[in-house]
Enzyme design. Sequence first.
Site, PDB file in Angstrom:
ATOM      1  N   GLU A 174       0.931  -1.112   0.035  1.00 55.18           N
ATOM      2  CA  GLU A 174       0.079  -0.038   0.060  1.00 55.18           C
ATOM      3  C   GLU A 174       1.106   1.223   0.065  1.00 55.18           C
ATOM      4  O   GLU A 174       1.911   1.466   0.860  1.00 55.18           O
ATOM      5  CB  GLU A 174      -0.869  -0.165   1.261  1.00 55.18           C
ATOM      6  N   ARG A 175       0.682   2.128  -0.940  1.00 56.74           N
ATOM      7  CA  ARG A 175       1.501   3.310  -1.039  1.00 56.74           C
ATOM      8  C   ARG A 175       2.973   2.940  -1.551  1.00 56.74           C
ATOM      9  O   ARG A 175       3.816   3.790  -1.080  1.00 56.74           O
ATOM     10  CB  ARG A 175       1.281   4.285  -0.065  1.00 56.74           C
ATOM     11  N   ASN A 212      -3.218  -1.764   7.804  1.00 56.60           N
ATOM     12  CA  ASN A 212      -4.587  -2.176   7.475  1.00 56.60           C
ATOM     13  C   ASN A 212      -4.328  -3.550   7.337  1.00 56.60           C
ATOM     14  O   ASN A 212      -3.784  -4.152   6.430  1.00 56.60           O
ATOM     15  CB  ASN A 212      -4.929  -1.603   5.909  1.00 56.60           C
ATOM     16  N   GLU A 260     -10.535   4.646   9.093  1.00 54.79           N
ATOM     17  CA  GLU A 260     -10.728   4.352   7.635  1.00 54.79           C
ATOM     18  C   GLU A 260     -11.475   2.918   7.573  1.00 54.79           C
ATOM     19  O   GLU A 260     -10.774   1.967   6.776  1.00 54.79           O
ATOM     20  CB  GLU A 260      -9.447   4.433   6.803  1.00 54.79           C
ATOM     21  N   ARG A 313     -11.527  17.922   9.702  1.00 55.79           N
ATOM     22  CA  ARG A 313     -10.888  16.647  10.038  1.00 55.79           C
ATOM     23  C   ARG A 313      -9.684  16.886  10.734  1.00 55.79           C
ATOM     24  O   ARG A 313      -9.097  16.168  11.548  1.00 55.79           O
ATOM     25  CB  ARG A 313     -10.651  16.096   8.701  1.00 55.79           C
ATOM     26  N   LYS A 318       0.979  11.119  13.529  1.00 61.50           N
ATOM     27  CA  LYS A 318       1.408  11.601  11.908  1.00 61.50           C
ATOM     28  C   LYS A 318       1.800  12.864  12.312  1.00 61.50           C
ATOM     29  O   LYS A 318       1.602  13.693  13.080  1.00 61.50           O
ATOM     30  CB  LYS A 318       0.617  11.621  11.115  1.00 61.50           C
ATOM     31  N   ASP A 333      -2.783  14.567   6.602  1.00 63.34           N
ATOM     32  CA  ASP A 333      -2.371  13.260   6.265  1.00 63.34           C
ATOM     33  C   ASP A 333      -0.929  13.290   5.179  1.00 63.34           C
ATOM     34  O   ASP A 333      -1.192  13.385   3.864  1.00 63.34           O
ATOM     35  CB  ASP A 333      -3.344  12.441   5.345  1.00 63.34           C
ATOM     36  N   GLU A 350       5.170   9.813  13.619  1.00 67.97           N
ATOM     37  CA  GLU A 350       5.000   8.964  12.457  1.00 67.97           C
ATOM     38  C   GLU A 350       5.209   9.734  11.117  1.00 67.97           C
ATOM     39  O   GLU A 350       4.354  10.714  10.971  1.00 67.97           O
ATOM     40  CB  GLU A 350       3.694   8.244  12.194  1.00 67.97           C
ATOM     41  N   GLU A 381       3.785   8.954  -0.952  1.00 71.38           N
ATOM     42  CA  GLU A 381       2.323   8.992  -1.408  1.00 71.38           C
ATOM     43  C   GLU A 381       1.823  10.243  -2.156  1.00 71.38           C
ATOM     44  O   GLU A 381       1.140  10.234  -2.940  1.00 71.38           O
ATOM     45  CB  GLU A 381       1.490   8.517  -0.273  1.00 71.38           C
ATOM     46  N   HIS A 399      -4.318  18.433   0.396  1.00 69.11           N
ATOM     47  CA  HIS A 399      -4.967  17.554  -0.145  1.00 69.11           C
ATOM     48  C   HIS A 399      -5.824  17.601  -1.352  1.00 69.11           C
ATOM     49  O   HIS A 399      -6.908  17.257  -1.678  1.00 69.11           O
ATOM     50  CB  HIS A 399      -5.971  17.095   1.002  1.00 69.11           C
TER      51      HIS A 399
HETATM   52  O1  GCW Z   1      -2.351   8.336   4.052  1.00 70.20           O
HETATM   53  C1  GCW Z   1      -3.200   7.367   4.219  1.00 70.20           C
HETATM   54  C2  GCW Z   1      -3.316   6.319   2.960  1.00 70.20           C
HETATM   55  C3  GCW Z   1      -3.705   4.957   3.348  1.00 70.20           C
HETATM   56  C4  GCW Z   1      -3.286   4.662   4.752  1.00 70.20           C
HETATM   57  C5  GCW Z   1      -3.582   5.751   5.722  1.00 70.20           C
HETATM   58  C6  GCW Z   1      -3.002   5.294   7.233  1.00 70.20           C
HETATM   59  C7  GCW Z   1      -2.602   2.559   5.484  1.00 70.20           C
HETATM   60  O2  GCW Z   1      -3.787   7.076   1.781  1.00 70.20           O
HETATM   61  O3  GCW Z   1      -3.437   4.209   2.110  1.00 70.20           O
HETATM   62  O4  GCW Z   1      -3.581   3.444   5.122  1.00 70.20           O
HETATM   63  O5  GCW Z   1      -3.173   6.962   5.448  1.00 70.20           O
HETATM   64  O6  GCW Z   1      -2.008   6.125   7.469  1.00 70.20           O
HETATM   65  O7  GCW Z   1      -3.581   4.463   7.707  1.00 70.20           O
END
Ligand code: GCW
Length: 718
Positions: free
Chosen positions: A183-184, A226, A307, A352, A376, A381, A403, A409, A535
């Site tokens: 993923e990513r 995930n 998510e 958000r 994060k 994001d 994080e 990404e 974004h």
């Molecule tokens: O940045 C977003 C991404 C998802 C990612 C999520 C996360 C692993 O688009 O792909 O899922 O964050 O950090 O959980």
Amino acid sequence: MNYFYKKLILPLFTLLLLCNSFITTAQITKDYDLWLQYQKSSVANGIFKNIALNAKNETDKAIQNELKTASERMFQYSPTFSNSENATLIIKKTSELEPTQKKIIDKANALNDEGFAIETIQNKGKKTVLITAKNSLGLLYGTFRLLRELQINPSKKDFSIADEPKLKVRMLNHWDNLDGTVERGYAGSSIWNWQKLPDFIDKKYIDYARANASVGINGVALINVNSNALILTPQYLEKVSALAKAFRPYGIKVYLTARFSAPIEIGGLKTADPLNQEVQQWWNNKVNEIYKFIPDFGGFLVKANSEGQPGPQNYGRNHVDGANMMAKALKPHHGIVMWRAFVYSETDSSDRAKQAYSEFVPYDGKFEDNVLVQVKNGAIDFQPREPFHPMFGAMPKSKLMMEYQITQEYLGFSTHLVFLPKLYEEVLESETYKQGKGSTVAKIIEGKPNELNGMAGVANIGSDLNWTGHPFGQSNWYGFGRLAWNPELNSEKIAEEWLQQTFSKDSNFVKMISKIMLQSRESVVKYMTPLGLHHIMATNHHYGPGPWVNDLARPEWNPVYYHKADKNGIGFDRTATGSNALAQYSPEIAQYYGDLKTCPEEYLLWFHHLPWDYKMKNGKILWDNLGIKYQEGVNEVKNMITIWESAKPYVDAERHQEVAQLLNIQLKEAIWWKDACMTYFQTFSNLPFPKEMETPKHDLEYYKSLQFPFAPGIKPHW
Ligand code: GCW
């Protein structure tokens, strides 16, 4: 003719083929060897001739192997390992040194368990280098440090270094799926070959561990947050244990992502309610089982109620209930939980950017002491630029770990040269003022002395020959590790030392190319999301611009939610007249960003909604400035191309060409971003493009029509 062919043409042809394959192999090695090139040195240095190292365990053996490789490559001789009196290099634990070395023993013993000292001493009248530490891992870190110093300056003889990591958990988070996709991920597929494990240990695993240890990374979460509960079954634990064994000599612990609903999916329970005794017992048993496979298992990384992932809220419980349940199971084994704070809810209609803070801060002080809340760097994001996350400093009674995303990404995938330590540094240096002046984000995550603390980076590593897709992506892996070791390091120094080890020590080269590395992050901000925009990437795969997207199920998935452009202006009002997200920061920060007179232009549209003709500091209106910034971003990529061209004499032809080609893609995409965004925003501003900006080649319909169903980094559609 036949004779002529056999005697002349054939040998010549074979020679050509051989040369060709030689170049290719050399190239593969250079790309593959990362910053551990150990380039042949033009100076002689006998430092490795006679090494006093009593190899007792696997880590000591790893030290030996590394020194052998380095010595043979750099100085063309193999070291002798003995305990002889005339050692040129002594590598010993403090407990093994003669009391006459009291000064250095005290120096090394004063450091934490992973620290080391390197000192040039007089041994039987001769200059000798001594590496010492409390244990073998410290010696390994000391060895890698010595090798770094020598790669940069091969004739160096005088050392007086004492170093230790400031953070305890320094880890990579792989978002690798069990089916081999990432993923990513933009560097090929996952490097973990689950099908061949546990019996086949790819050499890559060892080289991966070497690279990590060389910068101090000491933990790896192997699979995606995930998560898939299968990873916790014996079938997979056996495979995980084989990886743990391969990494162990290098001081790297393995962690797993724990799917919250695992008790149901693989345990046969009806619930995963964290307050249910059977569920707690299931996790206790599972953890005991894991430690049977992996005695030094690190712990769990958890994405819950985020998510669509399951979590304690599915049972009316909260993050503390969930995290503490796992923490209790892990505590007897000294394992930890990294509980992610990346949450935003479809039922919460507030900004958000405010949601993680609102969900977590009330629980300050309630988490078990083996829980790290993983936050994060910013509240949305991993954007090209975000202000630091307001949770930093807001939970003084809890342990917060950082994080970062190393994989790009939102920053051009593995096709754009973007040196991320500059971004990491900007966040770490940010003043939170939460605990008075000087409480920077770096200080917050360092926490109180001797307490658990850490930093995670979402890996950019894959099966590509060069590991990271872009040769310069390697610098982000490297730089992340260096900053996890010491969050107060300077990104310029990181860029320089990476270039010296990876490409060339030539000072002209290093000066020239570190300059483009250091500027590259600002450039990507300018050509993607200038002036605080964020974004506005295309949906789902996040490849390229998509500021027009407005039809996704959840409001905060749509770029229009973030830029709020209309005929009156653009930007997200997060002041008291808007979402008031600023109130989550300290009053000093709220005041600074909230007041248009002091708000830095980099964050203007992050915190303010402003009219298109708003007059900015340079006397020009906002609309013109937007176009100018986009153009500057494009121009800076052009400049990178020119500078890289002039670096040709210093770089091997293959890597030079690789980077040159990638820079051309970066330019194409920077122009695409500028043109698509400005053409779209013009439908609201109704103003002509500023004269500084090159006119877009296409109309808005064209940019909107571009589709990329097979862009990398998302679940493939077969
Ligand atoms: O940045 C977003 C991404 C998802 C990612 C999520 C996360 C692993 O688009 O792909 O899922 O964050 O950090 O959980």
